[in-house]
Design a protein around this motif. Structure first.
Motif, mmCIF file in Angstrom:
data_model
loop_
_atom_site.group_PDB
_atom_site.id
_atom_site.type_symbol
_atom_site.label_atom_id
_atom_site.label_comp_id
_atom_site.label_asym_id
_atom_site.label_seq_id
_atom_site.Cartn_x
_atom_site.Cartn_y
_atom_site.Cartn_z
ATOM 1 N N ASP A 143 4.664 2.663 10.045
ATOM 2 C CA ASP A 143 5.982 3.299 10.101
ATOM 3 C C ASP A 143 7.034 2.397 9.474
ATOM 4 O OD1 ASP A 143 5.355 5.771 11.355
ATOM 5 O OD2 ASP A 143 5.222 4.769 13.291
ATOM 6 N N ALA A 144 6.943 1.099 9.752
ATOM 7 C CA ALA A 144 7.886 0.148 9.150
ATOM 8 C C ALA A 144 7.746 0.140 7.636
ATOM 9 C CB ALA A 144 7.656 -1.248 9.712
ATOM 10 N N ALA A 145 6.500 0.180 7.143
ATOM 11 C CA ALA A 145 6.265 0.163 5.699
ATOM 12 C C ALA A 145 6.893 1.375 5.023
ATOM 13 C CB ALA A 145 4.764 0.127 5.428
ATOM 14 N N ARG A 146 6.794 2.528 5.668
ATOM 15 C CA ARG A 146 7.386 3.744 5.096
ATOM 16 C C ARG A 146 8.908 3.609 5.027
ATOM 17 N NH1 ARG A 146 8.214 8.243 8.084
ATOM 18 N NH2 ARG A 146 6.659 7.453 9.547
ATOM 19 N N LEU A 147 9.499 2.985 6.038
ATOM 20 C CA LEU A 147 10.945 2.798 6.026
ATOM 21 C C LEU A 147 11.366 1.843 4.914
ATOM 22 C CD1 LEU A 147 13.675 3.454 7.191
ATOM 23 C CD2 LEU A 147 13.311 1.683 8.932
ATOM 24 N N PHE A 148 10.583 0.797 4.667
ATOM 25 C CA PHE A 148 10.890 -0.094 3.545
ATOM 26 C C PHE A 148 10.925 0.702 2.238
ATOM 27 C CE2 PHE A 148 9.722 -3.766 6.249
ATOM 28 C CZ PHE A 148 10.662 -4.689 5.830
ATOM 29 N N SER A 158 0.825 -1.209 0.000
ATOM 30 C CA SER A 158 0.000 0.000 0.000
ATOM 31 C C SER A 158 0.859 1.258 0.000
ATOM 32 C CB SER A 158 -0.930 0.002 1.222
ATOM 33 O OG SER A 158 -1.854 -1.066 1.152
ATOM 34 N N GLU A 159 1.938 1.247 0.776
ATOM 35 C CA GLU A 159 2.856 2.390 0.833
ATOM 36 C C GLU A 159 3.486 2.648 -0.537
ATOM 37 O OE1 GLU A 159 5.269 5.499 2.269
ATOM 38 O OE2 GLU A 159 3.629 4.493 3.328
ATOM 39 N N LEU A 160 3.909 1.616 -1.220
ATOM 40 C CA LEU A 160 4.528 1.761 -2.534
ATOM 41 C C LEU A 160 3.533 2.292 -3.558
ATOM 42 C CD1 LEU A 160 6.590 -1.563 -2.665
ATOM 43 C CD2 LEU A 160 7.519 0.745 -2.411
#
Length: 299
Positions: free
Chosen positions: A201-206, A18-20
């Motif tokens: 937050d982890a997803a954004r860091l990925f 979703s972040e991507l």
């Protein structure tokens, strides 16, 4: 960019997808079932059929992508050595497919392989005597790819990656133990803590790692350096209306089962260097605030 994501329908991987997509990337997710394929298509991702055991599917997915984010892992606590070997073979396969291209590869690792009892940093090397030792080979394999023309980074996750949809993590396991035994427990005086991060937050860091992390980077997805296991037990007890009790080290296995080792460990880390390198800062709810929400206790 067209990004190949493993574990794309999992708790963490789905947040990464979703972040991507929100950032304008095209996502191709690894799917081993029709159900997984449907869930990917539903959110706007494309499907690449295969599994971690199917190295040819991993190779072909990586070859047609502009980058890879590897979040999948077989969390079989009865045979973690085999799970670690499968993961290493996957990383080797990605490395061979991406070698010499300068394309990014983000490999998931853990802070549980760092020396316990102190706050680990991104610069710390893994320790073979830790609970996370089965992840060491994959991390070392990944970092070796920096010298082979892959813009690889390793992203270490804490024991608790929390948020709505968390069903298979350590905190849900503690809740299940409390339900089964009729008590929410901690070990000894419970001076130990776990680091934690919200899944978003982890997803954004990925994503940031994929886009900008230098080759050979070791990153920490840490929102909180340490959350007391006793405080977690208190919230669980209050939410389930169960007593909160202490278990000795000797009695812990009988109460917690396979979780006993982790429940007694002090697994903490910092993300200071990661925040400085990529400009990432955690923005979402802390673990205890998340536990106060009802979704952890619906079932």
């Amino acid at each position: 960019m067209r990004i190949f994501v493993t574990g794309a329908t999992g708790f963490i991987g789905s947040a990464v997808v979703s972040e991507l997509l929100r950032a304008g990337h095209e996502v191709m997710g690894l799917a081993r079932s029709d159900e997984a394929a449907y869930s990917l298509l539903k959110v706007g991702a494309s499907v690449h059929r295969g599994s971690l055991d199917d190295l040819e599917s991993l190779r072909s997915g990586a070859e047609v992508s502009d980058g890879v984010i590897h979040t999948a892992f077989n969390h079989d606590f009865s045979n973690m050595a085999a799970a670690g070997l499968t993961d290493r073979r996957a990383v080797q396969t990605f490395g061979a497919a991406l070698a010499g291209s300068g394309r990014p590869l983000v490999v998931t690792s853990v802070i549980a392989h760092l020396v316990p009892g102190r706050i680990g940093t991104e610069e710390d090397a893994p320790d073979i005597n830790t609970a996370g030792k089965h992840r060491i080979a994959s991390e070392e394999e990944a970092l070796s790819l920096a010298s082979k023309g892959v813009r690889v980074s390793v992203l270490r996750l804490p024991p608790s990656v929390h948020g709505d949809g968390d069903r298979g993590g350590f905190v849900p396991a503690l809740i299940n133990v409390a339900r089964r035994t009729g008590a929410s427990a901690f070990v000894g005086e419970s001076s130990n803590s776990w680091s934690a991060v919200h899944r978003l937050d982890a997803a954004r860091l990925f994503r940031l790692a994929l886009e900008t992390a230098p080759a050979g980077s070791k990153l920490h997805a840490i929102g909180e350096e340490g959350v007391s296991i006793r405080d977690i037990a208190v919230v669980i007890g209050r939410s389930l209306d169960l007593p909160v009790i202490s278990k000795s080290i000797e009695a812990a296995p009988g109460h917690f089962g396979w979780l006993a080792h982790f429940a007694s460990q002090n697994i903490q880390a910092s993300s200071k260097l990661t925040q400085e390198l990529l400009g990432w800062k955690p923005e979402h709810a802390d673990l205890l605030d998340d536990l106060e929400g009802d979704y952890y206790f619906k079932n």
